[in-house]
Each structure stands twice: as C-alpha cells, then as structure tokens.
Design a protein around this motif. Structure first.
Motif, short mmCIF file in Angstrom:
data_model
loop_
_atom_site.label_atom_id
_atom_site.label_comp_id
_atom_site.label_asym_id
_atom_site.label_seq_id
_atom_site.Cartn_x
_atom_site.Cartn_y
_atom_site.Cartn_z
N ASP A 1 0.83 -1.21 0.00
CA ASP A 1 0.00 0.00 0.00
C ASP A 1 0.86 1.25 0.00
O ASP A 1 0.58 2.22 -0.73
CB ASP A 1 -0.93 0.00 1.21
N ASP A 2 1.91 1.27 0.82
CA ASP A 2 2.80 2.42 0.87
C ASP A 2 3.49 2.64 -0.48
O ASP A 2 3.62 3.77 -0.95
CB ASP A 2 3.87 2.21 1.95
N GLU B 1 1.17 4.08 -3.13
CA GLU B 1 0.94 5.51 -2.89
C GLU B 1 2.06 6.35 -3.50
O GLU B 1 1.81 7.39 -4.11
CB GLU B 1 0.85 5.77 -1.38
#
Length: 205
Positions: free
Chosen positions: A71-72, A75
């Motif tokens: 997820d990081d 992003e």
C-alpha cells in the motif's frame, strides 16, 4: 514520506526501495544510486514509514507485513508515474517491487539480492507470485547469497519473464570475498550497466 532524488528523468525514472534492515541512505543504496543515476535516468529513493520511524525512535522495529508495504509503495508510485517508470529494490524492496509490478504503470522491476526465501528456511519460497507476472522481472543475485544461492535458484522453475544475472562469489549485498579477485563496487557497476541496457531495450520495444 522522505525522498532522495538523483539524476533527471529525460528517458526514465527508477523508484528504488530499501531492504528490511537498512535505510534509503545506506552505503549500498548510495553506491548503487551513484552507479546508475545519469542525465537520462532519475533515481528516486524513499523510506517506508516503519524505517523512517526508526530515525525518530531509535528502535529497530521489524517491517510490517507485505500488504502494508505494498500500500505504501502504490501511494508513492502514483506520484511519479508521469514518465516511463521502473521499479527497483534491495532485497525486501525488490520483493515488494515484484509484488506491485502488475498493479502499476511500471514497465519492469529490478531486484538487487532477491530474498527467494527467509534466512535458514530454504523451503519457504517467495516466488509464487512470479507466475502471474507479464512484465519483466530482472534479478541481480550473488552466487553465494544466503537467501537464494545459485545452486538453489537454478533448481527453481522460474517463468521466462524472470531473468537472473549472477555475480561471482557475491553475498546478499553482491559483495564478494577478497580472494575472489572481484569487488562489490565492480559488481554494482556491472549491475548498473545491465539495468541501463535493459531499460534501453524495453523503451525501444
């Protein structure tokens, strides 16, 4: 997140992710960046939040589960996909690059010392997702890497989309022993040549 940027993205940009235990400005990350960055290729390094937090607390907490790191990573990728993008990572960073590759606009992924299995656990392989790759995954691996040496990896049934380049006597940091006659710097420069060549080929296709 904190970022370090080198080079200009005239032709391509590489998002370079650190490994599990060392930050984005470790000696390995610095040396590889300097070997690869140029007037045509931009290298952007960033730290996953758990690593950035280490700088604040001084505590060496382990990385979170891969799902959080993914997820990081996604992003960050969303901020930097305005030019031809490639993903690259040291160890854990290379694993995350391979896991997010199909979800992004990135053209290919590069891994420097891929963690094919955890230390001392050769039966717990981290390659099942390779079968779903449709974009190139290029691995730079030391022949004596404890997380996947040459004898082990050559026994795996890796898909053709995954290419492994071997570095003589290299460990997980591609560092050879003195008696080998090679140096880590030579291996990093060789890796940079291979990566630049692969980028040129893929951009020409």
């Amino acid at each position: 997140m904190t970022f370090l940027t080198h080079g200009t993205p005239k032709k391509a940009r590489i998002l370079f992710m650190h490994g599990a235990g060392a930050p984005m400005d470790s000696e390995f990350m610095n040396d590889m960046t300097l070997a690869l960055a140029s007037d045509d290729i931009q290298i952007i390094r960033f730290e996953f939040p758990y690593m950035a937090n280490r700088r604040v607390t001084g505590r060496k907490a382990p990385p979170p589960k891969a799902e959080k790191l993914i997820d990081d990573c996604l992003e960050v990728i969303a901020r930097y996909d305005d030019v031809p993008l490639f993903l690259m990572g040291k160890s854990m960073g290379g694993r995350i690059a391979s896991m997010v590759l199909e979800q992004t606009s990135a053209i290919a992924a590069f891994a420097l010392g891929y963690p094919f299995h955890p230390s001392g656990k050769p039966d717990k392989l981290r390659i099942s997702h390779f079968e779903s790759l449709s974009k190139p995954m290029v691995v730079m691996q030391g022949t004596r890497d404890p997380l996947g040496n040459k004898e082990e990896v050559e026994g795996y049934c890796l898909p053709e989309i995954v290419t492994v380049h071997w570095f003589a006597d290299g460990n997980h940091d591609l560092k050879p022993r003195v008696a080998s006659g090679c140096t880590q710097r030579q291996h990093l420069e060789q890796a940079a040549v291979l990566i630049r060549s692969e980028i040129r080929k893929l951009l020409a296709d």
